[in-house]
Motif scaffolding. Structure first.
Motif, PDB file in Angstrom:
ATOM      1  N   HIS A  83      39.404  44.841  37.288  1.00  0.00           N
ATOM      2  CA  HIS A  83      38.861  46.041  36.676  1.00  0.00           C
ATOM      3  C   HIS A  83      39.593  47.246  37.233  1.00  0.00           C
ATOM      4  N   LYS A  84      40.250  47.996  36.344  1.00  0.00           N
ATOM      5  CA  LYS A  84      41.007  49.185  36.733  1.00  0.00           C
ATOM      6  C   LYS A  84      41.937  48.925  37.920  1.00  0.00           C
ATOM      7  N   GLY A  85      42.709  47.824  37.824  1.00  0.00           N
ATOM      8  CA  GLY A  85      43.731  47.559  38.823  1.00  0.00           C
ATOM      9  C   GLY A  85      43.269  46.880  40.091  1.00  0.00           C
ATOM     10  N   GLU A  86      41.977  46.591  40.176  1.00  0.00           N
ATOM     11  CA  GLU A  86      41.486  45.950  41.389  1.00  0.00           C
ATOM     12  C   GLU A  86      40.783  44.646  41.048  1.00  0.00           C
ATOM     13  N   ILE A  87      40.759  43.744  42.036  1.00  0.00           N
ATOM     14  CA  ILE A  87      39.970  42.540  41.844  1.00  0.00           C
ATOM     15  C   ILE A  87      38.530  42.879  42.229  1.00  0.00           C
ATOM     16  N   LYS A  88      37.616  42.720  41.274  1.00  0.00           N
ATOM     17  CA  LYS A  88      36.244  43.112  41.529  1.00  0.00           C
ATOM     18  C   LYS A  88      35.356  41.914  41.832  1.00  0.00           C
ATOM     19  N   GLU A  89      35.636  40.814  41.129  1.00  0.00           N
ATOM     20  CA  GLU A  89      34.809  39.630  41.341  1.00  0.00           C
ATOM     21  C   GLU A  89      35.710  38.413  41.308  1.00  0.00           C
ATOM     22  N   MET A  90      35.262  37.334  41.978  1.00  0.00           N
ATOM     23  CA  MET A  90      36.014  36.094  41.959  1.00  0.00           C
ATOM     24  C   MET A  90      35.027  34.952  42.082  1.00  0.00           C
TER      25      MET A  90
END
Lengths: 595, 592
Positions: A558-565
């Motif tokens: 999300h917007k260049g970042e890993i938010k969930e995995m």
């Protein structure tokens, strides 16, 4: 904006640096040039020798009533004519061959150079412009190489030989005949300059006319919606009139110049008759010489006029070569390490460690991205548009280099690997399938000699493309594109799957297409994807619920970042970003599946 | 050849200049051919010096020589002056005619329906407007000039040669028809080879285009070398085809010299023996050689002109094909010219539409009534016929099934100009001209009113952006100026449509690149400025259309849902689904 103007560079008439670079391409053909110049010295003499022979014919044989002698001269004349024609033919042939070969060298070298350029270059340069460089710009050098260089010598030699013969017969009359020469040279250069300016004016107006038409054909619906046909016609008339006027202006210069040259040439004849005639009466000159001189004046005028034309060829060549060499000097490349590390027994493990990446300085599209994919695992990357999914693919294959952090392939930094070797282990299936002109077979194998026909068919069978391919008129040999079979979007995808499978990579990257296909093809595609992913490390930018559910891990960007995995179930339970994405993009597929 | 007859009307327009030009050719040639005769007289005068029989008067001979020298110069000046006039008449006329043809071409093109522009690529139409018209001009100008020049030169020169010596004339002229024939044949073959070269060149271009477009795939599969090899192969084939042409082209000059030279040699040997026999004078030989020089260029031109005519004929045929295209959409016998304005009530009655006879229906049985002054919104997935529906109202296409009425009149009875002027259609593709921003906004208005520009820019909420432009509203747009963002383009197109103050405003997805905040502002402005006028909004976004008086949902060319926002959300159909997804997207957007 300055880039847009690049095509309009008119260029200097002569630039010694550019010329040096251009001549370096002539170097391999130096013996052609030498040979052509030597031939030129010979062939240039054959034209001027004929008036001299006629002089002998008149003075020594006709006036003396020697018929046999006349016949001998006739034979000599015929011989010189044939000899000249033959040499002229081969000379033209070889100089053109040389020109074509140089053009070939330049063009293929430039193409080779462009192929090596990084994607960044293609991002910022319109394809049309790059194509123009290897096609039209190179083409406009043709004249310089094939006729320009050698013909300059030819013209000079012809002039020299004529002078030799003229002065040999009568230096006095030569000076009289040549007295019009300064006027001719001056008039020619004046004319060239005027015509060049007029021609530029014509070109300017022609460009305006063309861009007006181009633009208004494209926007004809706007013209018609606003009922501006009459006003537009007035505008068009103005541009059309300007174009006509520019042409009429240039006609004037031609209308003055050509008759003027004819008058000059007749003036030279008149001078020869007057002064030479006087000499004949005094007995210091023969009629034959007079006759020869009349012919020489005609011969002399053409090469002098042509020489100035070479100036134009040079100017066009300079403008094109400037653009060509600018492209040669573009070194936007992804550097290969000098001593690349070797990959032994590839396992297919991938690790991103705190990766930062930006296409434009400081505008990071990936921020501190870290994840690990074990050999054989399938990872789905999901996220809304602009989340940075595609960028992950781009940097993994080193289409672009990252700014911070590191990407490891089997524990080795990809920047330390030979990028060609790296890419050989990774196959990418892109969203919009690119098919090349050629057959289905060559589109699967991409002409790789290592891929046998059996393997092509096998790959097609595995992904479920075999059925529709064999139904085509020429089966695997059916042409795709233009003349060939029209394939549906889904069929094209299956072909690109077969392509990836035929290469049997350790790592597979799949950018799933979002475009909708019919249910039957959709089923085929889903099955094909499962087969494709099996047994290899895979990264999928997923748009299909089935693909996501079958993956070992989901990364939510999300917007260049890993938010969930996590897995599908884990992430759904969180009821956060993935949950929303699921409702937005994947839930419908569940409905259609159950329906 | 038949199609070139079409040019007669153009030629006729310039008959005075053309007749003048032709007489100039005759005068110039008449003066020109005198030169060899003067040379002949001078040489024959000198010949007496060598005759052992008579005692010569050297002063008299000198006079002959001097007089002829002066005469040569005078003849050259007269001939040259008329050559100047020839170019100033005939070639100038060819440019006039080129202008006329292009003018007619454009007038015609402008009236052709949108269908024509969809079936013919811009490049294709451009090729006709440039290459074909150019080829026809070559026929009108140079071809006509050289034909008349050639024929008149031939007649005069041959007549003079015959008066000097008949047998010698026949022998020396023998090689010339062969020359003409060779030029004709060779240039025809060269032209053919040239076409082959062009084909290869376009293959080469296509290959380059493909390799650069597919660069991602190529790099992914490490296929750079393959591409280079394929390109080298094509380049080599291109080289071979070029050399094929060179093989023939290189024959051109040598053959020319060979054949022309043969004529000269015939004069010298045959003529020389005649001089020895006393049947010809030395001056006459010289005249013959110079005459031959006069004939060689026209002989070459002859073969060349034949090719120009053939090419012009082919081009004229292609132009004719376009000039015969039907206008399709124009005022007809049904048009009621008493209709001078439009109020804005629109009604679709059983309208079905397909683009081509063979293709599928894009719209099926549309029935819809849009009351005057109301705002109606159309939503639906891509390709469901939304744009088609509004294009039909402006008669960009004509319907064959059903009726569309405005104020109760079928639209094909309303004068086309009135209809289109009353409808402000903002098409989906934002097309702006390479002009200043102000000129673009005032495109539909016939006055240069700065206030109007400002007023409607502020309605379209473009004014704030313009403050940042280097020259404000006078900033150039497009290739030679600044590149506008997608949203700025859309707002400019909107301002352009508003400036004509239409009775019916149609916005075809005109907010897609504009953020929702700005959109809201524009919609608010519109509702106050355009109260009482009819508006049709096409959108993918709920925010654009939620306040419309009526929303219709198109699916596969049919109206499937219809009503107010709340009603449709409650219905739980396609509209409700789109609504839900957009809510989710908004929520996602807000997460950081």
């Amino acid at each position: 904006m300055t880039e847009n103007r690049e095509d309009e560079i008119l260029g200097k008439a002569y630039d010694s640096n550019l010329m040096k670079r251009l001549l370096s391409y002539v170097k391999p053909y130096a013996r052609y040039v030498v040979f052509a110049i030597l031939l030129n010295i010979v062939v240039a003499a054959l034209g001027p020798v004929r008036p001299y022979l006629t002089k002998i014919a008149i003075d020594d044989y006709i006036v003396e009533s020697n018929f046999n002698g006349l016949l001998l001269i006739g034979l000599l004349l015929v011989a010189s004519l044939i000899f000249q024609a033959v040499i002229q033919y081969f000379l033209t042939y070889y100089t053109q061959l040389m020109g074509q070969k140089i053009i070939y060298d330049l063009r293929t070298k430039l193409f080779n150079h462009i192929q090596k350029l990084a994607l960044r270059f293609f991002d910022r340069t319109p394809i049309g412009r790059t194509v123009t460089r290897v096609t039209n710009d190179i083409e406009s050098l043709n004249e310089l190489f094939s006729s320009g260089i050698v013909m300059v010598f030819s013209d000079i030699f012809i002039i020299l030989w004529i002078l030799v013969f003229m002065f040999f017969m009568s230096w006095e009359l030569s000076l009289v005949a040549l007295s019009v020469l300064p006027v001719l040279v001056y008039a020619t250069f004046l004319f060239r300059r005027k015509v060049r300016d007029a021609y530029r004016d014509v070109r300017k107006h022609l460009a305006r006319l063309n861009s007006y038409m181009q633009e208004h054909i494209g926007g004809m619906n706007v013209v018609q919606i606003f009922t501006k046909e009459n006003e537009e016609l007035q505008k068009f008339s103005k541009i059309n009139t300007d174009h006509k006027q520019a042409n009429i202006n240039s006609i004037f210069y031609y209308a003055v110049f050509y008759p003027f040259v004819e008058i000059l040439s007749s003036a030279a004849v008149a001078l020869i008759i007057w002064y030479g005639g006087g000499n004949v009466i005094q007995g210091t000159l023969t009629i034959g010489v007079l006759f020869a001189f009349i012919q020489y004046t005609e011969m002399f005028f053409r090469p002098v006029r042509d020489l100035s034309e070479k100036y134009n060829i040079m100017q066009t060549a300079m403008a094109s070569s400037e653009r060509i060499f600018k492209l040669f000097d573009d070194n936007t490349m992804i550097q290969n390490p000098e001593h690349p590390e070797r990959l032994n027994k590839v396992k297919g493990k991938i690790e991103f460690q705190n990766v930062w990446f930006a296409y434009n300085p400081e505008e990071y599209v990936l921020k501190d991205v870290s994840f690990k994919i074990n050999p054989g695992e399938t990872v789905a990357i999901v996220g809304h548009t602009g989340a940075g999914k595609t960028s992950i693919i781009n940097i993994l294959t080193r289409f672009y280099d990252i700014q911070k952090g590191s990407i490891l392939f089997d524990g080795l930094n990809i920047a330390a690997l030979d990028k060609r070797e790296l890419r050989k282990h990774i196959s990418i299936v892109l969203q919009d399938v690119y098919l090349f002109a050629g057959t289905i077979k060559t589109n699967i194998s991409l002409n790789s000699p290592d891929i046998s026909e059996e393997r092509i068919v096998e790959a097609a069978r595995t992904v479920g493309a075999y059925d529709f391919i064999s139904k085509l008129s020429d089966g695997f040999d059916s042409e795709v594109k233009e003349k060939g079979a029209t394939l549906s979007v889904g069929q094209k995808q299956l072909i690109s799957f077969a392509r990836a499978l035929a290469y049997d990579p350790k790592i597979l990257i799949l950018d799933e297409a979002t475009s909708s296909v019919d249910t039957e093809t959709e089923k085929l595609i889903q099955q094909a994807i499962l087969k494709l992913l099996k047994g290899r490390t895979s990264i999928v930018i997923a748009h299909r619920l089935s693909t996501i559910q079958n993956s070992d891990k989901i990364i939510v960007m999300h917007k260049g970042e890993i938010k969930e995995m996590g897995t599908h179930r884990e992430l759904l339970a969180k009821r956060d970003i993935y949950f929303k994405l699921y409702q937005l993009q994947y839930k419908d597929q569940e409905i259609t599946k159950t329906a | 050849m038949g199609s070139l007859l079409q040019l007669n009307k153009y030629l006729f327009r310039y008959k005075t200049k053309l007749v003048l030009g032709i007489s100039f050719i005759l005068v110039s040639n008449a003066a020109g051919v005198l030169i060899p005769l003067f040379i002949k007289d001078a040489i024959d005068g000198l010949r007496t010096v060598f005759s052992n029989i008579t005692v010569y008067d050297s002063a008299k001979v000198y006079d002959i020589v001097l007089n002829n020298g002066i005469l040569i110069f005078i003849a050259a000046v007269v001939s040259g002056f008329f050559r100047f006039l020839i170019r100033q008449t005939i070639i100038v006329v060819s440019r006039e005619i080129e202008y006329d043809i292009r003018q007619d071409f454009w007038t015609h093109i402008q009236r052709l329906p949108l269908r024509f522009f969809q079936n013919n690529s811009t490049g294709n139409i451009m090729a006709h407007a440039t290459n074909d018209i150019g080829a026809v001009r070559m026929y009108v100008g140079p071809a006509v000039m050289y034909s008349i020049d050639t024929i008149s030169t031939f007649i005069i020169v041959i007549a003079l040669m015959i008066t000097i010596n008949i047998p010698l004339t026949i022998y020396t002229l023998l090689p010339l028809p062969i020359l003409s024939f060779f030029v004709y044949k060779l240039s025809k073959r060269i032209h053919k080879k040239f076409t082959l070269i062009q084909e290869k060149f376009s293959e080469l271009t296509t290959k380059a285009q493909e390799s650069f477009s597919g660069i991602r795939v190529i790099k992914s599969y490490v296929k750079e070398q393959n591409e280079v090899d394929a390109f080298n192969k094509l380049s080599n084939e291109y080289l071979i085809r070029n050399m094929d042409k060179v093989k023939i082209q290189a024959l051109f000059m040598p053959l020319l010299y060979l054949i022309a030279g043969t004529s000269v040699i015939i004069v010298i040997i045959l003529g020389g023996s005649m001089v020895i026999n006393g049947t010809l004078s030395l001056g006459e030989i010289t005249a013959f050689v110079v005459f031959l020089g006069y004939l060689i260029w026209p002989t070459i031109a002859f073969g060349w002109v034949a090719n120009i005519i053939q090419q012009a004929d082919a081009s004229m045929k292609r132009l004719d094909k376009i000039m015969n295209e039907k206008y399709e959409i124009e005022d007809s016998a049904k048009t009621d010219f008493s209709i001078t304005d439009i109020n804005g009530e629109i009604e679709f009655e059983n309208v079905s539409f397909k683009y081509n006879d063979g293709s599928d229906y894009v719209l099926r049985n549309i029935n819809l009534k849009i009351p005057c002054g109301s705002t109606i919104a159309i939503i639906g997935h891509t390709g469901e016929g939304k744009s088609t529906m509004v294009n039909l109202i402006a008669r960009l296409y004509d319907i064959k099934e059903g009726t569309i009425k405005i104020d109760g009149n079928p639209i094909n009875t309303i004068p086309l100009k009135i209809l289109r002027k009353s409808i402000g259609l903002v098409p989906q593709e934002t097309f702006l001209f390479s002009e200043t921003l102000a000129n673009n906004i005032l495109y539909g208005v016939n006055q240069k009113d700065k206030e109007l520009v400002k007023k409607y820019s502020s309605v379209a909420m473009l004014d704030k952006d313009v403050d940042d432009f280097p020259n404000g509203y006078d900033t150039m747009i497009g290739e030679r100026g600044i590149t506008l963002s997608g949203g700025q383009k859309q707002r400019t197109c909107l301002a352009r449509a508003l400036a004509v103050e239409p009775r019916v405003l149609i916005l075809d997805d005109s907010f897609s690149a504009i953020d929702t905040g700005t959109e809201e502002g524009i919609l608010k402005n519109l509702s106050s400025y355009f109260a009482g006028r009819t508006s049709i909004l096409i959108s993918h976004r709920i925010s654009t259309i939620r306040n419309a008086d009526k929303i219709i949902v198109l699916d596969k060319g049919r109206i499937v849902e219809e009503g107010l926002h709340d009603e449709l959300v409650a219905l739980g159909g396609i509209y409700a689904d789109i609504h839900l997804k957009q809510l989710l997207e908004e929520e996602l957007e807000e997460i950081n």
